[in-house]
Design a protein around this motif. Structure first.
Motif, PDB file in Angstrom:
ATOM      1  N   ASP A 267      25.411  40.461  67.317  1.00  0.00           N
ATOM      2  CA  ASP A 267      26.796  40.355  66.868  1.00  0.00           C
ATOM      3  C   ASP A 267      27.378  38.994  67.259  1.00  0.00           C
ATOM      4  O   ASP A 267      28.344  38.903  68.017  1.00  0.00           O
ATOM      5  CB  ASP A 267      27.624  41.500  67.463  1.00  0.00           C
ATOM      6  CG  ASP A 267      29.019  41.588  66.832  1.00  0.00           C
ATOM      7  OD1 ASP A 267      29.188  41.038  65.726  1.00  0.00           O
ATOM      8  OD2 ASP A 267      29.909  42.193  67.462  1.00  0.00           O
ATOM      9  N   PHE A 268      26.738  37.941  66.793  1.00  0.00           N
ATOM     10  CA  PHE A 268      27.233  36.593  67.058  1.00  0.00           C
ATOM     11  C   PHE A 268      26.985  35.719  65.836  1.00  0.00           C
ATOM     12  O   PHE A 268      26.138  36.019  64.999  1.00  0.00           O
ATOM     13  CB  PHE A 268      26.554  35.988  68.295  1.00  0.00           C
ATOM     14  CG  PHE A 268      25.065  35.807  68.166  1.00  0.00           C
ATOM     15  CD1 PHE A 268      24.519  34.632  67.665  1.00  0.00           C
ATOM     16  CD2 PHE A 268      24.199  36.817  68.563  1.00  0.00           C
ATOM     17  CE1 PHE A 268      23.145  34.469  67.549  1.00  0.00           C
ATOM     18  CE2 PHE A 268      22.820  36.669  68.460  1.00  0.00           C
ATOM     19  CZ  PHE A 268      22.299  35.491  67.953  1.00  0.00           C
ATOM     20  N   THR A 269      27.732  34.641  65.739  1.00  0.00           N
ATOM     21  CA  THR A 269      27.602  33.682  64.637  1.00  0.00           C
ATOM     22  C   THR A 269      26.907  32.431  65.159  1.00  0.00           C
ATOM     23  O   THR A 269      27.198  31.972  66.265  1.00  0.00           O
ATOM     24  CB  THR A 269      28.984  33.317  64.072  1.00  0.00           C
ATOM     25  OG1 THR A 269      29.643  34.502  63.640  1.00  0.00           O
ATOM     26  CG2 THR A 269      28.850  32.361  62.900  1.00  0.00           C
ATOM     27  N   ALA A 270      25.990  31.892  64.369  1.00  0.00           N
ATOM     28  CA  ALA A 270      25.241  30.699  64.764  1.00  0.00           C
ATOM     29  C   ALA A 270      25.536  29.561  63.796  1.00  0.00           C
ATOM     30  O   ALA A 270      25.524  29.752  62.579  1.00  0.00           O
ATOM     31  CB  ALA A 270      23.746  30.998  64.796  1.00  0.00           C
ATOM     32  N   LEU A 271      25.808  28.381  64.345  1.00  0.00           N
ATOM     33  CA  LEU A 271      26.148  27.202  63.546  1.00  0.00           C
ATOM     34  C   LEU A 271      25.010  26.189  63.594  1.00  0.00           C
ATOM     35  O   LEU A 271      24.481  25.895  64.673  1.00  0.00           O
ATOM     36  CB  LEU A 271      27.434  26.558  64.081  1.00  0.00           C
ATOM     37  CG  LEU A 271      28.650  27.477  64.269  1.00  0.00           C
ATOM     38  CD1 LEU A 271      29.811  26.700  64.868  1.00  0.00           C
ATOM     39  CD2 LEU A 271      29.053  28.114  62.946  1.00  0.00           C
ATOM     40  N   TYR A 272      24.660  25.645  62.421  1.00  0.00           N
ATOM     41  CA  TYR A 272      23.571  24.669  62.322  1.00  0.00           C
ATOM     42  C   TYR A 272      23.967  23.548  61.368  1.00  0.00           C
ATOM     43  O   TYR A 272      24.749  23.768  60.433  1.00  0.00           O
ATOM     44  CB  TYR A 272      22.289  25.325  61.788  1.00  0.00           C
ATOM     45  CG  TYR A 272      21.661  26.329  62.720  1.00  0.00           C
ATOM     46  CD1 TYR A 272      20.647  25.961  63.591  1.00  0.00           C
ATOM     47  CD2 TYR A 272      22.084  27.653  62.722  1.00  0.00           C
ATOM     48  CE1 TYR A 272      20.057  26.887  64.439  1.00  0.00           C
ATOM     49  CE2 TYR A 272      21.507  28.583  63.576  1.00  0.00           C
ATOM     50  CZ  TYR A 272      20.494  28.197  64.427  1.00  0.00           C
ATOM     51  OH  TYR A 272      19.938  29.110  65.281  1.00  0.00           O
TER      52      TYR A 272
ATOM     53  N   ILE B  93      15.113  34.645  57.479  1.00  0.00           N
ATOM     54  CA  ILE B  93      14.903  35.221  58.806  1.00  0.00           C
ATOM     55  C   ILE B  93      16.248  35.585  59.439  1.00  0.00           C
ATOM     56  O   ILE B  93      16.405  36.665  60.025  1.00  0.00           O
ATOM     57  CB  ILE B  93      14.130  34.236  59.707  1.00  0.00           C
ATOM     58  CG1 ILE B  93      12.704  34.052  59.193  1.00  0.00           C
ATOM     59  CG2 ILE B  93      14.116  34.727  61.157  1.00  0.00           C
ATOM     60  CD1 ILE B  93      11.920  32.979  59.918  1.00  0.00           C
ATOM     61  N   ALA B  94      17.235  34.690  59.303  1.00  0.00           N
ATOM     62  CA  ALA B  94      18.568  34.963  59.850  1.00  0.00           C
ATOM     63  C   ALA B  94      19.162  36.224  59.238  1.00  0.00           C
ATOM     64  O   ALA B  94      19.724  37.071  59.941  1.00  0.00           O
ATOM     65  CB  ALA B  94      19.481  33.764  59.615  1.00  0.00           C
ATOM     66  N   ASP B  95      19.023  36.362  57.919  1.00  0.00           N
ATOM     67  CA  ASP B  95      19.547  37.559  57.246  1.00  0.00           C
ATOM     68  C   ASP B  95      18.813  38.820  57.687  1.00  0.00           C
ATOM     69  O   ASP B  95      19.422  39.882  57.856  1.00  0.00           O
ATOM     70  CB  ASP B  95      19.445  37.387  55.730  1.00  0.00           C
ATOM     71  CG  ASP B  95      20.453  36.377  55.187  1.00  0.00           C
ATOM     72  OD1 ASP B  95      21.394  36.034  55.923  1.00  0.00           O
ATOM     73  OD2 ASP B  95      20.291  35.929  54.031  1.00  0.00           O
ATOM     74  N   SER B  96      17.501  38.711  57.892  1.00  0.00           N
ATOM     75  CA  SER B  96      16.730  39.884  58.323  1.00  0.00           C
ATOM     76  C   SER B  96      17.098  40.308  59.745  1.00  0.00           C
ATOM     77  O   SER B  96      16.998  41.484  60.098  1.00  0.00           O
ATOM     78  CB  SER B  96      15.229  39.591  58.244  1.00  0.00           C
ATOM     79  OG  SER B  96      14.849  38.612  59.203  1.00  0.00           O
ATOM     80  N   LEU B  97      17.538  39.352  60.560  1.00  0.00           N
ATOM     81  CA  LEU B  97      17.960  39.661  61.931  1.00  0.00           C
ATOM     82  C   LEU B  97      19.387  40.189  61.983  1.00  0.00           C
ATOM     83  O   LEU B  97      19.845  40.644  63.033  1.00  0.00           O
ATOM     84  CB  LEU B  97      17.842  38.413  62.815  1.00  0.00           C
ATOM     85  CG  LEU B  97      16.432  37.882  63.085  1.00  0.00           C
ATOM     86  CD1 LEU B  97      16.489  36.536  63.787  1.00  0.00           C
ATOM     87  CD2 LEU B  97      15.626  38.873  63.909  1.00  0.00           C
TER      88      LEU B  97
END
Length: 531
Positions: free
Chosen positions: A281-286, A298-302
């Motif tokens: 339950d966190f947002t990751a910025l790239y 992969i991000a969507d599957s997680l």
């Protein structure tokens, strides 16, 4: 004019000052001492069991204290640390006047990359205890750290061919000169020919190693390092340090040393972040360097909403008129068709094509979408540069993931603007203020990771000290250490006397330990029932 005068060097003190009295109560070396003493070094992987024969070894706790002190004070060189042990009163106190030599110091860092990573994890746990990690927003990025390998000692096939061609030309010149010479000059030319042949053999050997490795390039001084772009068009032989930084107090929660670019790094770092934070339950910025379809999948599957900046289209991808770029076409997932600006429907045969990467492997699959009406379309010159086949729209198997990311970017523009401020904070401190813009170890990625592990551990400790304060932090670590000692004492007592316990009268022994913010309850079953 009066000046302050120092004490006479020959004066004898009636009451000599001990080392402990020379170190202030709030000196951070006391915190380092307590911190290392609280760690379970054997469980971390540090070697604590040494054979009795020969000269006694240094305890890993002492060498770990030395390194943490060194990195906190911008000292990484094993020779400099050896020198400081002989003249620095803080290190004399910390190591109890031990003076390890530079080989012992260097070998400790070289041999314990995994254990050093666990020391870093402990700093993250301390930050979590003091509520310094929010766990709702993280930013990831990489920074390039120069390796102990010059550009001159980095080779690819093109560079090897260039050197071999130069040598062949030189040999041709020398052979021609040899045929026309005599006497002493002839011997001199033969010596030069021998030198060039030796150089040729050296480059042939490097070429064989390059082919055997299956890599595009090879470094001779530090084999795992790679020639990479550091910024703009500036290149260095370097390692790439991937980091995940929590947004609340700019504290890194994870790091990983690689020798590759960012394209395939996001998925691995997200999996690790999920394990460390124990939730998704966190947002990751790239930034845009991480924009890869397979990594977004992969991000969507997680189940992690990653927001990755969208790179601009390359020149070859644009239509002659930018209004007719593919991004302006409408895609219908139900019919699996595209509709262009002229209202024509582009369909696919359903065949999956394979896009290859530089190594010749399949990077991703895609389908082509076309329409026969393109040939007679009046705006065709504005829409496509192809004279034979007309407009072709390529849709990747990860197009859905890319479109989901695009929506998140559009909905979270203000949030994404925080990325650089979050993730660049540690890099600015480490590289600009501390001068740690290169890897000090040589040969192999594991050693580079040990060096960067100490950098990250020192940064986290410094950050926690600045926010929490030395006294409060030392009190917490001391409490944890006393709890561990109490548990070990209790276990020893119980094991020594468990046979005397009457199972009929005492079924369970209960013990409680209280530390600030925690209550630990231990239950020990009577004999025959185990712990």
């Amino acid at each position: 004019m009066k000046y302050l005068k120092g004490q006479n060097r020959s004066q004898i003190s009636l009451f000599p000052v001990s080392l402990d009295q020379a170190i202030n109560a709030d000196n951070e070396v006391r915190l380092i001492d307590v911190f290392v003493n609280s760690l379970k070094l054997e469980e971390f992987g540090f070697r604590v069991d040494h054979i009795e024969n020969g000269r006694p070894a240094y305890h890993p706790a002492d060498l770990l204290k030395l390194y943490i002190y060194g990195y906190l004070n911008q000292l990484r060189s094993s020779r400099k640390l050896e020198k400081e042990c002989k003249r620095n009163i803080e290190l004399m106190w910390l190591l109890k006047t031990l003076r390890p030599d530079h080989n012992t110091i260097a070998n400790f860092r070289r041999d314990n990359p995994k254990a050093i990573k666990k020391v870093f994890r402990e700093t993250v746990k301390i930050a979590t205890y003091f509520n310094l990690i929010g766990g709702t927003l993280i930013a990831d990025d990489s920074t390039k750290l120069r390796a102990q390998n010059s550009k001159k000692n980095n080779y690819n096939q093109k560079k090897i061919d260039r050197h071999l061609e130069y040598i062949e030309n030189k040999l041709a010149e020398y052979n021609k000169a040899l045929a026309e010479s005599d006497g002493d000059k002839k011997q001199e030319i033969e010596n030069e020919i021998e030198k060039q042949n030796q150089r040729k053999d050296g480059y042939k050997k490097i070429e064989q190693e390059l082919k055997k490795s299956g890599q595009r390039q090879i470094s001779t001084s530090d084999p795992d390092s790679r020639h990479q772009i550091t910024r703009n068009n500036i290149t260095e032989v370097a390692y790439s340090a991937q980091t995940s930084v929590d947004a609340k107090n700019y504290i890194p929660i994870d790091y990983k040393i690689t020798n590759a670019n960012d394209k395939k790094a996001m998925g691995t770092m997200l999996r690790r972040a999920k394990t460390i934070l124990r939730h998704n339950d966190f947002t990751a910025l790239y930034d845009k360097g991480y924009h890869t379809g397979s990594e977004l999948a992969i991000a969507d599957s997680l189940g992690i909403p990653a927001i990755v900046a969208i790179p601009p289209f390359s020149g070859a991808s644009h239509a002659p008129d930018l209004r007719y770029d593919v991004e302006h076409f409408d895609y219908d997932p139900k019919t699996d068709t595209y509709t262009c600006l002229q209202g024509h429907t582009l369909r696919t045969t359903g065949y999956w094509h394979h896009a290859k990467n530089g190594a010749g492997e399949t990077a991703y699959r895609f389908r082509n979408y076309t329409t026969p009406k393109c040939k007679s379309c009046e705006v065709r010159p504005l829409c496509t540069k192809s004279a034979a086949n007309g407009k072709q729209v390529r849709r990747s198997e990860f197009a859905g993931n890319i479109e989901n990311n695009k929506k998140r970017v559009q909905e979270s523009e203000k949030l994404y603007k925080r990325r650089q401020a979050i993730v660049e904070h540690p890099f600015g401190t480490i590289k600009r203020q501390w001068g740690f813009n290169y890897i000090i170890t040589k040969k192999y990625m594991k050693r580079a990771e040990a060096d960067f592990g100490f950098i990250m551990s020192a940064y986290n400790l410094r950050r926690i000290i600045n926010i929490v304060g030395i006294k409060k932090l030392e009190k917490y670590i001391t409490s944890i250490f006393s709890v561990l000692c109490s548990i070990f004492d209790l276990l020893e007592l119980f094991l020594n006397h468990r046979n005397r316990i009457q199972y009929k009268t005492i079924k369970t022994i209960c013990y409680e330990i209280r530390i600030p913010g925690h209550l630990i309850k231990l239950n020990f079953n009577a004999p025959g029932k185990g712990f």
